[in-house]
Design a protein around this motif. Sequence first.
Motif, PDB file in Angstrom:
ATOM      1  N   ASP A 165       0.830  -1.205   0.000  1.00 52.00           N
ATOM      2  CA  ASP A 165       0.000   0.000   0.000  1.00 52.00           C
ATOM      3  C   ASP A 165       0.868   1.261   0.000  1.00 52.00           C
ATOM      4  O   ASP A 165       0.595   2.224  -0.732  1.00 52.00           O
ATOM      5  N   HIS A 166       1.916   1.237   0.830  1.00 51.58           N
ATOM      6  CA  HIS A 166       2.817   2.390   0.924  1.00 51.58           C
ATOM      7  C   HIS A 166       3.527   2.627  -0.405  1.00 51.58           C
ATOM      8  O   HIS A 166       3.593   3.763  -0.897  1.00 51.58           O
ATOM      9  N   TYR A 167       4.025   1.547  -0.995  1.00 52.78           N
ATOM     10  CA  TYR A 167       4.778   1.693  -2.236  1.00 52.78           C
ATOM     11  C   TYR A 167       3.874   2.101  -3.396  1.00 52.78           C
ATOM     12  O   TYR A 167       4.272   2.884  -4.265  1.00 52.78           O
ATOM     13  N   ALA A 168       2.655   1.579  -3.429  1.00 54.56           N
ATOM     14  CA  ALA A 168       1.716   1.963  -4.484  1.00 54.56           C
ATOM     15  C   ALA A 168       1.432   3.463  -4.440  1.00 54.56           C
ATOM     16  O   ALA A 168       1.328   4.129  -5.480  1.00 54.56           O
ATOM     17  N   ALA A 169       1.311   4.005  -3.225  1.00 59.02           N
ATOM     18  CA  ALA A 169       1.066   5.437  -3.084  1.00 59.02           C
ATOM     19  C   ALA A 169       2.247   6.248  -3.610  1.00 59.02           C
ATOM     20  O   ALA A 169       2.062   7.264  -4.303  1.00 59.02           O
TER      21      ALA A 169
ATOM     22  N   ALA B 127       4.642   5.206  -5.821  1.00 58.08           N
ATOM     23  CA  ALA B 127       4.815   4.999  -7.262  1.00 58.08           C
ATOM     24  C   ALA B 127       3.777   5.768  -8.070  1.00 58.08           C
ATOM     25  O   ALA B 127       4.101   6.377  -9.102  1.00 58.08           O
ATOM     26  N   SER B 128       2.533   5.749  -7.628  1.00 58.00           N
ATOM     27  CA  SER B 128       1.485   6.441  -8.384  1.00 58.00           C
ATOM     28  C   SER B 128       1.675   7.954  -8.322  1.00 58.00           C
ATOM     29  O   SER B 128       1.461   8.657  -9.324  1.00 58.00           O
ATOM     30  N   ALA B 129       2.115   8.474  -7.174  1.00 57.82           N
ATOM     31  CA  ALA B 129       2.365   9.911  -7.056  1.00 57.82           C
ATOM     32  C   ALA B 129       3.535  10.335  -7.944  1.00 57.82           C
ATOM     33  O   ALA B 129       3.488  11.384  -8.611  1.00 57.82           O
ATOM     34  N   CYS B 130       4.588   9.512  -7.977  1.00 53.18           N
ATOM     35  CA  CYS B 130       5.745   9.821  -8.826  1.00 53.18           C
ATOM     36  C   CYS B 130       5.344   9.833 -10.298  1.00 53.18           C
ATOM     37  O   CYS B 130       5.737  10.733 -11.053  1.00 53.18           O
ATOM     38  N   ALA B 131       4.562   8.845 -10.720  1.00 53.10           N
ATOM     39  CA  ALA B 131       4.150   8.770 -12.122  1.00 53.10           C
ATOM     40  C   ALA B 131       3.258   9.951 -12.497  1.00 53.10           C
ATOM     41  O   ALA B 131       3.381  10.521 -13.589  1.00 53.10           O
ATOM     42  N   ARG B 132       2.361  10.322 -11.596  1.00 48.43           N
ATOM     43  CA  ARG B 132       1.475  11.460 -11.860  1.00 48.43           C
ATOM     44  C   ARG B 132       2.282  12.744 -12.053  1.00 48.43           C
ATOM     45  O   ARG B 132       2.076  13.490 -13.017  1.00 48.43           O
ATOM     46  N   LEU B 133       3.204  13.011 -11.133  1.00 52.18           N
ATOM     47  CA  LEU B 133       4.002  14.225 -11.235  1.00 52.18           C
ATOM     48  C   LEU B 133       4.945  14.182 -12.430  1.00 52.18           C
ATOM     49  O   LEU B 133       5.210  15.213 -13.059  1.00 52.18           O
ATOM     50  N   ALA B 134       5.455  13.002 -12.746  1.00 50.94           N
ATOM     51  CA  ALA B 134       6.324  12.878 -13.923  1.00 50.94           C
ATOM     52  C   ALA B 134       5.561  13.243 -15.190  1.00 50.94           C
ATOM     53  O   ALA B 134       6.109  13.894 -16.092  1.00 50.94           O
ATOM     54  N   ALA B 135       4.295  12.842 -15.272  1.00 51.13           N
ATOM     55  CA  ALA B 135       3.473  13.185 -16.431  1.00 51.13           C
ATOM     56  C   ALA B 135       3.262  14.687 -16.545  1.00 51.13           C
ATOM     57  O   ALA B 135       3.083  15.221 -17.645  1.00 51.13           O
ATOM     58  N   GLU B 136       3.297  15.362 -15.427  1.00 54.57           N
ATOM     59  CA  GLU B 136       3.094  16.811 -15.420  1.00 54.57           C
ATOM     60  C   GLU B 136       4.394  17.591 -15.605  1.00 54.57           C
ATOM     61  O   GLU B 136       4.381  18.729 -16.082  1.00 54.57           O
ATOM     62  N   ARG B 137       5.540  16.970 -15.251  1.00 49.85           N
ATOM     63  CA  ARG B 137       6.782  17.744 -15.169  1.00 49.85           C
ATOM     64  C   ARG B 137       7.930  17.245 -16.034  1.00 49.85           C
ATOM     65  O   ARG B 137       8.899  17.981 -16.237  1.00 49.85           O
ATOM     66  N   ALA B 138       7.872  16.025 -16.516  1.00 51.52           N
ATOM     67  CA  ALA B 138       9.026  15.449 -17.218  1.00 51.52           C
ATOM     68  C   ALA B 138       9.372  16.247 -18.461  1.00 51.52           C
ATOM     69  O   ALA B 138       8.489  16.665 -19.225  1.00 51.52           O
ATOM     70  N   ASP B 139      10.680  16.456 -18.670  1.00 47.74           N
ATOM     71  CA  ASP B 139      11.143  17.130 -19.883  1.00 47.74           C
ATOM     72  C   ASP B 139      11.640  16.085 -20.880  1.00 47.74           C
ATOM     73  O   ASP B 139      11.570  14.877 -20.632  1.00 47.74           O
ATOM     74  N   GLU B 140      12.162  16.539 -22.020  1.00 47.26           N
ATOM     75  CA  GLU B 140      12.595  15.611 -23.061  1.00 47.26           C
ATOM     76  C   GLU B 140      13.739  14.718 -22.594  1.00 47.26           C
ATOM     77  O   GLU B 140      13.831  13.549 -22.978  1.00 47.26           O
ATOM     78  N   GLY B 141      14.618  15.263 -21.773  1.00 43.07           N
ATOM     79  CA  GLY B 141      15.718  14.459 -21.243  1.00 43.07           C
ATOM     80  C   GLY B 141      15.202  13.335 -20.354  1.00 43.07           C
ATOM     81  O   GLY B 141      15.692  12.200 -20.425  1.00 43.07           O
ATOM     82  N   ASP B 142      14.209  13.646 -19.517  1.00 43.12           N
ATOM     83  CA  ASP B 142      13.600  12.626 -18.658  1.00 43.12           C
ATOM     84  C   ASP B 142      12.956  11.530 -19.499  1.00 43.12           C
ATOM     85  O   ASP B 142      13.125  10.335 -19.226  1.00 43.12           O
ATOM     86  N   LEU B 143      12.220  11.940 -20.533  1.00 44.13           N
ATOM     87  CA  LEU B 143      11.518  10.971 -21.370  1.00 44.13           C
ATOM     88  C   LEU B 143      12.491  10.069 -22.121  1.00 44.13           C
ATOM     89  O   LEU B 143      12.264   8.857 -22.238  1.00 44.13           O
ATOM     90  N   ALA B 144      13.584  10.646 -22.593  1.00 44.02           N
ATOM     91  CA  ALA B 144      14.586   9.842 -23.301  1.00 44.02           C
ATOM     92  C   ALA B 144      15.185   8.797 -22.374  1.00 44.02           C
ATOM     93  O   ALA B 144      15.380   7.633 -22.753  1.00 44.02           O
ATOM     94  N   ARG B 145      15.460   9.196 -21.136  1.00 42.05           N
ATOM     95  CA  ARG B 145      16.032   8.267 -20.152  1.00 42.05           C
ATOM     96  C   ARG B 145      15.036   7.172 -19.802  1.00 42.05           C
ATOM     97  O   ARG B 145      15.398   5.989 -19.728  1.00 42.05           O
ATOM     98  N   LEU B 146      13.774   7.538 -19.609  1.00 46.56           N
ATOM     99  CA  LEU B 146      12.748   6.552 -19.267  1.00 46.56           C
ATOM    100  C   LEU B 146      12.534   5.550 -20.401  1.00 46.56           C
ATOM    101  O   LEU B 146      12.392   4.345 -20.161  1.00 46.56           O
ATOM    102  N   ARG B 147      12.508   6.041 -21.623  1.00 47.56           N
ATOM    103  CA  ARG B 147      12.333   5.139 -22.769  1.00 47.56           C
ATOM    104  C   ARG B 147      13.497   4.172 -22.879  1.00 47.56           C
ATOM    105  O   ARG B 147      13.314   2.989 -23.196  1.00 47.56           O
TER     106      ARG B 147
END
Length: 252
Positions: free
Chosen positions: A120-124, A126-146
């Motif tokens: 439960d703790h980890y799901a909270a 991970a989901s918060a990180c993914a949500r904020l990443a969708a709002e804030r990630a730049d092209e460098g972040d996306l290239a690294r994630l891909r």
Amino acid sequence: MESAGLSGSLSLGPYAAVFAPLDAERRASAVARRLRDSITLGLLPDGAALPPEADLGERLGVATVTVREALAALREEGHVRTKRGRGGGSFVCAPADGGRAALLARIRETGLGALRDLADHYAAIASACARLAAERADEGDLARLRQVAARRDDGTGAIARLEGQFHLDVAASAQSARLTREEMAVQGEFGPVIWLAHSLVGCARTARERHTEIVSAIAAAEADLASRAARAHVGELFTAVRDLSMEARRRP
């Protein structure tokens, strides 16, 4: 990600959770436990050089003498070997079974209630990180994630490292220092168990597909979708842990 060999210290990135600072009250036993878990569960590759004692102490937030004491204990247990002189240092001695025995023992001593609470703790997180990443990630972040999402494993240890690295990169893309520290804390506490359990039940392909789904949602700035995908992925990870927990408890 560069692979660690017999010479040259481990690069920090893929193993950041292993070397995250310890709580101030912890000493040699905590250092030994952190490294022991990462070695016996196969997170650190066999033959890899650990950072120098002074560097390791700085990363873990403890004195060099504390690190030296912990490494001495690990040498006695056969988890590390030390080479003196030029090209020397402390080197990982990984288990031949890829960490399965250590994984089952660790799960056996952890109650299902504690596992569920951690899920439960980890799901909270991970989901918060993914949500904020969708709002804030730049092209460098996306290239690294891909790049991380597209990597293939070449063994159980590699699966564990790639899984941990992916979640750390999502946290970094959220651009939240506090959430990144939380991600590192969970990985430091139980990360190797999570990743290894998932790989041992044959879910590597499913994990790659879920990583691609999360990255696609982040790239499209679909915060809700990214959050749901990350939460679902953590649920799958802990389903594997639960299944192995039942197996471990059936064994004498």
